[in-house]
Enzyme design. Structure first.
Site, PDB file in Angstrom:
ATOM      1  CD  GLU A 120      -8.754   0.245  -3.274  1.00 57.80           C
ATOM      2  OE1 GLU A 120      -9.668  -0.285  -3.918  1.00 57.80           O
ATOM      3  OE2 GLU A 120      -8.898   0.730  -2.122  1.00 57.80           O
ATOM      4  CD  GLU A 140      -8.025  -2.724   0.935  1.00 54.09           C
ATOM      5  OE1 GLU A 140      -7.793  -1.569   0.547  1.00 54.09           O
ATOM      6  OE2 GLU A 140      -7.338  -3.711   0.558  1.00 54.09           O
TER       7      GLU A 140
END
Length: 262
Positions: A120, A140
């Protein structure tokens, strides 16, 4: 502030006067996983660097050869209360938005692993240079959460909605070469050579680079006419700048410009 999880150095092969700095995630013993202290230090480092008039280009990278960053430090997070987790994540959100909105070009050089928050963070940068041996993922969903650092929005923008959904749902790892084929990675490098040569970027007039970054970053968020209005508003500011005069003068005198940033 003295940093224990970061290093800020002049980029390899450049001089301090070139204004090209590397911001190095420096926890190689845990694949540069990001803990609370790193988020605090990143927030402070980015604030300091944003007001460094000598800075022209910022390059993110990770210490060691094994990883850019494996993401959030799950060992530290084990046992956190909901409130502690949310407070840490607020720090992460501030850092990641500070990267996206940083007033100068930001490149990331990825060696080895770039997973979760590390992926990210890379996606928040202006573009990604990756070693051919680099590998990415957003795992995630297999941890009971979802990417919370802009990863979903940036991945959809970079690789398309349907491919992004598959990568999110399956949490599968993908190679730097796949990421380059899809448009997420801008440039591939041989292992150990991912630190980008940013000298060409540093040749741009500082104010012009700042406004061009702003306009390009906002272009995907608004309709064409609104984005174009922003382009022209910034363009007209640059017309009145000292650097516009210097750029034209230097061209006609067949010499390198001397930018003032004004």
């Amino acid at each position: 502030m003295e940093f224990t999880t970061l290093r800020i150095e002049t980029a390899p092969g450049t001089e301090a006067a070139d204004g090209i700095r590397t911001l190095i995630l420096n926890r190689p013993e845990v694949l540069n996983a990001m803990n609370t202290q790193m988020f605090v230090e990143l927030r402070e480092a980015l604030h300091q660097l944003a007001f460094d008039d000598a800075l022209r280009v910022l390059i993110f990278t990770g210490a060691g050869e094994r990883a850019f960053s494996a993401g959030g430090d799950l060992k530290q997070r084990d046992g956190m209360t909901d409130g502690q987790w949310r407070r840490q994540h607020q720090l992460a959100e501030e850092v990641l938005l500070a990267v996206r909105d940083f007033p100068r070009p930001v490149i990331v050089a990825v060696e080895g692993h770039g997973h979760g928050g590390g992926c990210e963070l890379a996606l928040m940068c202006d573009y990604i240079v990756a070693s051919r041996a680099a590998v990415f993922s957003l795992p995630e969903l297999r941890r009971g959460i979802m990417p919370g650092g802009g990863g979903i929005q940036n991945l959809v923008c970079a690789v398309g909605m349907r491919r992004a959904k598959k990568l999110l749902f399956t949490a599968r790892r993908f190679s730097a070469e796949e990421a380059a084929e899809w448009g997420m990675v801008t440039e591939l490098a041989e292992p150990g050579q991912a630190v980008a040569d940013a000298r060409d970027i540093a040749l741009a007039a500082p104010m012009a680079a700042r406004y061009a970054k702003l306009a390009a970053s906002r272009s995907g968020e608004v309709d064409f006419h609104t984005g174009y209005a922003l382009d022209i508003a910034a363009y007209n500011v640059l017309v009145s700048s000292d650097d516009r005069l210097e750029g034209v003068k230097a061209f006609n005198e067949k010499r390198a410009p001397s930018w003032s940033g004004l």
